[in-house]
Design a protein around this motif. Sequence first.
Motif, short mmCIF file in Angstrom:
data_model
loop_
_atom_site.label_atom_id
_atom_site.label_comp_id
_atom_site.label_asym_id
_atom_site.label_seq_id
_atom_site.Cartn_x
_atom_site.Cartn_y
_atom_site.Cartn_z
N ASN A 4 0.87 -1.18 0.00
CA ASN A 4 0.00 0.00 0.00
C ASN A 4 0.91 1.24 0.00
OD1 ASN A 4 -2.25 1.76 0.27
ND2 ASN A 4 -3.33 0.27 1.55
N VAL A 5 0.28 2.41 0.10
CA VAL A 5 1.03 3.67 0.12
C VAL A 5 2.14 3.62 1.18
CG1 VAL A 5 0.87 6.14 0.61
CG2 VAL A 5 -0.96 5.00 -0.66
N VAL A 6 3.35 4.01 0.80
CA VAL A 6 4.45 4.08 1.75
C VAL A 6 4.48 5.50 2.30
CG1 VAL A 6 6.86 3.53 2.18
CG2 VAL A 6 5.67 2.42 0.29
N ARG A 7 4.16 5.63 3.56
CA ARG A 7 3.85 6.93 4.15
C ARG A 7 5.06 7.67 4.72
NH1 ARG A 7 3.54 11.04 6.05
NH2 ARG A 7 1.91 12.13 7.20
N CYS A 8 6.06 6.93 5.25
CA CYS A 8 7.14 7.61 5.98
C CYS A 8 8.44 6.83 5.84
CB CYS A 8 6.76 7.77 7.45
SG CYS A 8 6.19 6.24 8.22
N CYS A 9 9.55 7.51 6.14
CA CYS A 9 10.85 6.86 5.98
C CYS A 9 11.87 7.51 6.91
CB CYS A 9 11.32 6.95 4.53
SG CYS A 9 11.47 8.64 3.89
N ALA A 12 14.54 2.63 6.99
CA ALA A 12 13.25 2.05 7.38
C ALA A 12 12.13 2.80 6.68
CB ALA A 12 13.08 2.13 8.89
N THR A 13 11.05 2.09 6.37
CA THR A 13 9.87 2.69 5.76
C THR A 13 8.62 2.18 6.47
OG1 THR A 13 9.79 0.90 4.11
CG2 THR A 13 10.91 2.94 3.47
N GLY A 14 7.61 3.03 6.54
CA GLY A 14 6.33 2.66 7.15
C GLY A 14 5.21 2.88 6.16
N SER A 15 4.19 2.01 6.20
CA SER A 15 3.20 2.00 5.12
C SER A 15 1.77 1.88 5.64
CB SER A 15 3.51 0.83 4.18
OG SER A 15 2.46 0.58 3.27
N ARG A 16 0.86 2.17 4.72
CA ARG A 16 -0.56 1.93 5.01
C ARG A 16 -0.90 0.44 5.02
NH1 ARG A 16 -3.76 6.63 1.52
NH2 ARG A 16 -2.94 8.42 2.69
N ASP A 17 0.05 -0.41 4.67
CA ASP A 17 -0.19 -1.85 4.80
C ASP A 17 0.03 -2.32 6.24
OD1 ASP A 17 2.56 -2.05 5.15
OD2 ASP A 17 2.95 -2.96 3.20
N THR A 27 2.65 -2.19 8.10
CA THR A 27 3.96 -2.75 8.43
C THR A 27 5.07 -1.72 8.33
OG1 THR A 27 4.59 -3.42 6.18
CG2 THR A 27 3.22 -4.96 7.45
N ILE A 28 6.19 -2.06 8.96
CA ILE A 28 7.44 -1.30 8.84
C ILE A 28 8.46 -2.25 8.22
CG2 ILE A 28 9.28 -0.11 10.10
CD1 ILE A 28 6.98 0.19 12.34
N VAL A 48 5.71 -6.36 12.11
CA VAL A 48 4.25 -6.47 12.09
C VAL A 48 3.72 -6.30 13.50
CG1 VAL A 48 2.29 -7.96 11.51
CG2 VAL A 48 4.37 -8.03 10.11
N GLY A 49 2.71 -5.47 13.67
CA GLY A 49 2.14 -5.26 15.00
C GLY A 49 1.08 -4.18 15.04
N HIS A 50 1.24 -3.13 14.23
CA HIS A 50 0.24 -2.06 14.20
C HIS A 50 -1.06 -2.57 13.59
CE1 HIS A 50 2.31 1.43 15.75
NE2 HIS A 50 3.37 1.17 15.00
N ASP A 51 -2.18 -2.03 14.06
CA ASP A 51 -3.50 -2.44 13.59
C ASP A 51 -4.08 -1.46 12.57
OD1 ASP A 51 -3.48 -4.65 15.30
OD2 ASP A 51 -4.25 -3.44 16.96
N ASN A 52 -3.30 -0.45 12.18
CA ASN A 52 -3.79 0.52 11.21
C ASN A 52 -2.57 1.15 10.52
OD1 ASN A 52 -5.57 2.21 9.79
ND2 ASN A 52 -6.86 2.54 11.58
N TRP A 53 -2.82 2.13 9.65
CA TRP A 53 -1.77 2.76 8.85
C TRP A 53 -0.62 3.28 9.72
CZ3 TRP A 53 -5.14 6.39 5.28
CH2 TRP A 53 -5.98 5.59 4.48
#
Length: 465
Positions: free
Chosen positions: A297-302, A333-338, A340-341, A355-360
């Motif tokens: 999904n969209v990669v939001r941050c890095c 490192a990158t963080g996404s709307r999928d 995951t990091i 894997v652990g977050h429950d949302n974007w």
Amino acid sequence: MSRTLPTRQAEELNKSIIAYLYSSNLPNSAAALREEVGLGEDVFDAATAKKYETLLEKKWTSIVRLQKKIMDLESRNASLQSELDNATPTSLSKRNQDPTSWLPRLPSRHTLESHRDTINCLAFHPRFSSIASGSDDCTIKIWDWELGELEQTIKGHTRAVLGLDYGGPRGAPLLASCSSDLSIKLWDPADQYKNIRTLSGHDHSVSAVRFIPSGTGGSQSGNLLVSASGDKTLRIWDTTTGYCLKALKGHTGWVRDVCPSLDGGWLLSTAADHTARLWDISIPTPENKVVMIGHENVVRCCAFAPPAAYPHLAELAGLKKPPPASSTAEFMATGSRDKTIRLWDSRGTCIKTLVGHDNWVTSIIFHPGGKYILSSADDKTIRCWDLTQDAKCVKVLNEAHSHFVTCMRWAPGVPKEVNGGGSQDQGAEGDDSAKKSSSADVTPETIRCVIATGSVDQTLKVFAN
């Protein structure tokens, strides 16, 4: 089958079900149940039906609410237990004293309120205890994070402020902001945050802006700025003239974030095309060296990993020894709307997926000490991942905000001169030393244990030791 409910409670449940069936326009079902349980007109008249009409729904919704609270408490208990399980007596006693092991904890030191809409971005002043926040309310606010007080409100943008960063040449930092109004603005903190220049050139919302540190990135004066936009480009600007020097093209979707390396020689960008890209800007014609593919999904941050993290990341990558600290773009490192990091090496290989977050996932930062990664997300949490334990999540701050956590920044390191008794206002030399101490030679004495987060709940929170 043995009865679970006492006779009286079972009778009340039957009455509630029958009343619910009548109110739901199911008279045949209600009549059949009345006949089977033996509730005649003398026991269940119209008044009784009215009394029990909404009881079943009320009890059902209250049970759901209680169940959610139980699940939240169980999750919090599990995270606290995990933190205890992963701690040793030595680490527990040193955690509050050793900045390299410090992690944020609830409650926050300050909860700052003044914005009238979502807070999208944050930036710490490199030397003073000021922090800037940008919001959908089109304003920038300057706060004193030590005192928890609002110092100033800056107006100038006509649409949402999406990105902020402090930086600039020769110890005279500027504040850069970018907005959905397609512009980038430069503000002078030394002159009551006067708007000294507006940079125009992007054809879509400008989603991120960062100063490029002086070094090998084509400038020794620190006057370069990079921006990311919905027009699918990155642009490099000369803040002295306001001219766009280069436009970097390669992404096929909205570029959401950009991060420069510590020496200013590399850029890391993320976009809605589900990729991250590593750019070499140390050469006259910047090149896209690596494309990182893996997010769904969209990669939001890095973020670039600091050299202090190289020993831990090298082990995750299966390397026999870590890369030299002088190399500033070895891991990222990158963080996404999928949700995951992903951790990457300089060749674009994903070495670990967190894997652990429950949302974007909205923001990621490396601990200056190199041991942890911190992340925030639309699940309202901040998560702390330990790189020495196979990047395991060792701490969760549940309900860090009452709504989505949109942004997170770590306060810059303390210049060594300050610690040695020098003046906080070191001028150009002091600012240069701050840049150096925040890169390869980070020590516990230079780490500020201060994190700030912004949220859709319109508050800015400061977590500090």
